[in-house]
Design an enzyme around this catalytic site. Sequence first.
Site, PDB file in Angstrom:
ATOM      1  N   TYR A  15       0.345 -25.508  13.655  1.00  0.00           N
ATOM      2  CA  TYR A  15       1.247 -24.789  14.502  1.00  0.00           C
ATOM      3  C   TYR A  15       2.241 -25.910  14.850  1.00  0.00           C
ATOM      4  O   TYR A  15       2.544 -26.522  14.187  1.00  0.00           O
ATOM      5  CB  TYR A  15       0.347 -24.241  15.570  1.00  0.00           C
ATOM      6  CG  TYR A  15       1.347 -23.139  16.457  1.00  0.00           C
ATOM      7  CD1 TYR A  15       2.123 -22.219  15.893  1.00  0.00           C
ATOM      8  CD2 TYR A  15       1.433 -23.302  17.856  1.00  0.00           C
ATOM      9  CE1 TYR A  15       3.029 -21.337  16.670  1.00  0.00           C
ATOM     10  CE2 TYR A  15       2.281 -22.396  18.622  1.00  0.00           C
ATOM     11  CZ  TYR A  15       2.968 -21.441  17.891  1.00  0.00           C
ATOM     12  OH  TYR A  15       3.802 -20.606  18.663  1.00  0.00           O
ATOM     13  N   LYS A  52      -8.424   1.539   1.952  1.00  0.00           N
ATOM     14  CA  LYS A  52      -7.623   1.055   0.762  1.00  0.00           C
ATOM     15  C   LYS A  52      -7.364  -0.425   1.058  1.00  0.00           C
ATOM     16  O   LYS A  52      -7.587  -1.211  -0.055  1.00  0.00           O
ATOM     17  CB  LYS A  52      -6.184   1.471   0.860  1.00  0.00           C
ATOM     18  CG  LYS A  52      -5.446   1.521  -0.359  1.00  0.00           C
ATOM     19  CD  LYS A  52      -5.817   2.845  -1.238  1.00  0.00           C
ATOM     20  CE  LYS A  52      -5.012   2.624  -2.426  1.00  0.00           C
ATOM     21  NZ  LYS A  52      -5.411   4.088  -3.300  1.00  0.00           N
ATOM     22  N   ASP A  78      -0.405   6.983  -5.735  1.00  0.00           N
ATOM     23  CA  ASP A  78      -0.665   8.427  -5.675  1.00  0.00           C
ATOM     24  C   ASP A  78      -0.067   8.833  -7.150  1.00  0.00           C
ATOM     25  O   ASP A  78      -0.677   9.777  -7.768  1.00  0.00           O
ATOM     26  CB  ASP A  78      -0.104   9.398  -4.545  1.00  0.00           C
ATOM     27  CG  ASP A  78      -0.767   8.989  -3.348  1.00  0.00           C
ATOM     28  OD1 ASP A  78      -1.931   8.783  -3.428  1.00  0.00           O
ATOM     29  OD2 ASP A  78      -0.102   9.051  -2.556  1.00  0.00           O
ATOM     30  N   GLY A 136       3.310  17.667  -8.569  1.00  0.00           N
ATOM     31  CA  GLY A 136       3.556  16.757  -7.543  1.00  0.00           C
ATOM     32  C   GLY A 136       3.633  15.162  -8.125  1.00  0.00           C
ATOM     33  O   GLY A 136       3.940  15.103  -9.181  1.00  0.00           O
ATOM     34  N   ASN A 139      -9.638  16.916  -5.136  1.00  0.00           N
ATOM     35  CA  ASN A 139     -10.630  16.291  -4.200  1.00  0.00           C
ATOM     36  C   ASN A 139     -10.437  16.942  -2.681  1.00  0.00           C
ATOM     37  O   ASN A 139      -9.317  16.996  -2.487  1.00  0.00           O
ATOM     38  CB  ASN A 139     -10.443  14.750  -4.297  1.00  0.00           C
ATOM     39  CG  ASN A 139     -11.690  13.964  -4.702  1.00  0.00           C
ATOM     40  OD1 ASN A 139     -12.847  14.386  -4.738  1.00  0.00           O
ATOM     41  ND2 ASN A 139     -11.579  12.944  -5.197  1.00  0.00           N
ATOM     42  N   ASN A 158     -11.005   7.259 -10.652  1.00  0.00           N
ATOM     43  CA  ASN A 158     -10.930   6.925  -9.426  1.00  0.00           C
ATOM     44  C   ASN A 158      -9.846   5.684  -9.639  1.00  0.00           C
ATOM     45  O   ASN A 158      -9.904   4.762 -10.148  1.00  0.00           O
ATOM     46  CB  ASN A 158     -11.952   6.144  -8.935  1.00  0.00           C
ATOM     47  CG  ASN A 158     -12.090   5.809  -7.600  1.00  0.00           C
ATOM     48  OD1 ASN A 158     -11.169   5.473  -6.883  1.00  0.00           O
ATOM     49  ND2 ASN A 158     -13.276   6.174  -6.882  1.00  0.00           N
ATOM     50  N   ASN A 159      -8.949   5.777  -8.686  1.00  0.00           N
ATOM     51  CA  ASN A 159      -7.776   4.787  -8.760  1.00  0.00           C
ATOM     52  C   ASN A 159      -8.168   3.523  -8.264  1.00  0.00           C
ATOM     53  O   ASN A 159      -7.542   2.471  -8.589  1.00  0.00           O
ATOM     54  CB  ASN A 159      -6.785   5.434  -7.482  1.00  0.00           C
ATOM     55  CG  ASN A 159      -5.675   6.489  -7.845  1.00  0.00           C
ATOM     56  OD1 ASN A 159      -6.400   7.101  -8.883  1.00  0.00           O
ATOM     57  ND2 ASN A 159      -4.867   6.803  -7.230  1.00  0.00           N
TER      58      ASN A 159
END
Length: 469
Positions: free
Chosen positions: A113, A168, A236, A270, A362, A391-392
């Site tokens: 700092y 996430k 997504d 979508g 899901n 699964n992403n």
Amino acid sequence: MANPSPGNSITLRVDAPSSFTATSELAAAVGAAGAAITALDVTESHHETLVVDVTCNTTDDEHAGRVKDALNALDGVTVRNVSDRTFLMHLGGKLEVVPKVALRNRDDLSRAYTPGVARVCMAIAENPDAARNLTIKRNTIAVVTDGSAVLGLGNIGPAAALPVMEGKAALFKQFANVDAWPVCLDTQDTEEIIMIVKALAPVYGGVNLEDIAAPRCFEIENRLREELDIPVFHDDQHGTAIVTLAALTNALRVVDKKIGDVRIVVSGVGAAGSAIIQLLKAQGARHIIAAGRSGAIHSGQDYDDEHRTWIAANTNEEGFSGTLHEAIKGADVFIGVSAPNVIGEEQVAAMAKDAIVFAMANPTPEIDPVIASRHAAVVATGRSDYPNQINNVLAFPGFFRGLLDAGASDIIPEMLVAAAEAIANRVADDELNASYIIPSVFDPHVAADVASAVAHAAHAARAAVSAKA
């Protein structure tokens, strides 16, 4: 699809008679109530009573109540309390900030700092690119949402979306050592979201857009990609597309079919459906029909948004205009990113020989996977309690690790394909079968392989640009 799940895990603290059969009676009662026992611990032992913690997976709150009632119905048994293990995990949140450097004395403080930090600030002011090496920017991602399309829950807002974004961020750190932070915005105005993310961008090395409803998500992503010098990834869309392509690559190996030959039906147009179609086409798929709520997308109809217009112009060359159920007849592949129970056993039975069904809605898929498996050769879902979970988490941690390592400023289709191939290649020839087309999310090599593939694609793209210059 009322299967007990770890997402509805409870622990019941029970007073029971002190006997040799007490624990077995407790276990039998829980099993008879339809729950799945995962642990049974005697925490206290007295001359007349035992205190037992019974941990089990249930289907929902009503089922948990039935398990409690079943235990209370036993002679001499009393349930003291019921703890929801999922809520306990979330108490106080799932993230914290931990300094990477020790601040033990004045010497440390003077460099971390004031006054020493001023010299670092001026170095960045003179050369803004230095921020990548001298700040958290080189390893930090913003997980941005407006809470408008959270999981299968819909438009629940930014505060209710925060537990998902925390999760996430935890996955980023756990699987790829990427520092990520939730940025949940209290606005669903496209221009405001773009403005806020641009204003926050100096802190971050990349942006992960999450759970923003279509079609707004498309414009937000496109604009941010154009106006920022850091990569913007809509999980997504692109995360789902990457893992879907990886799974389909291996599923086609199982049934010995080629992607350019098979007839593919996609349910849902979508964010995820659009990205899946684009990536499948980039990999050579030629026969795709996409279906929304009103039936197949085709060039004979006008659409209000540019993404359906693109799908109409780039798929369904035969101009098929029927329903989803009609489209599935004779198809080799069904990919669902839509809604629960939109197809039934009759539709899967009418598909081509050695059909592939990816029912990824899901928490409730487009069809019960057990029913689908009666007729399809390969079945996959988005759920963790069935084989072949698409699964992403297989994609996004390693994908951003590769972007950060390469110092990439943009995302190109070659990176998406490279990531999908890296995931698919984690399943060896002697491991591949109808119930194992995609590696486990806990495979320690997946994120590193994806990162390496993405970084290689980024370096190759940069070299190509330099060669042209």
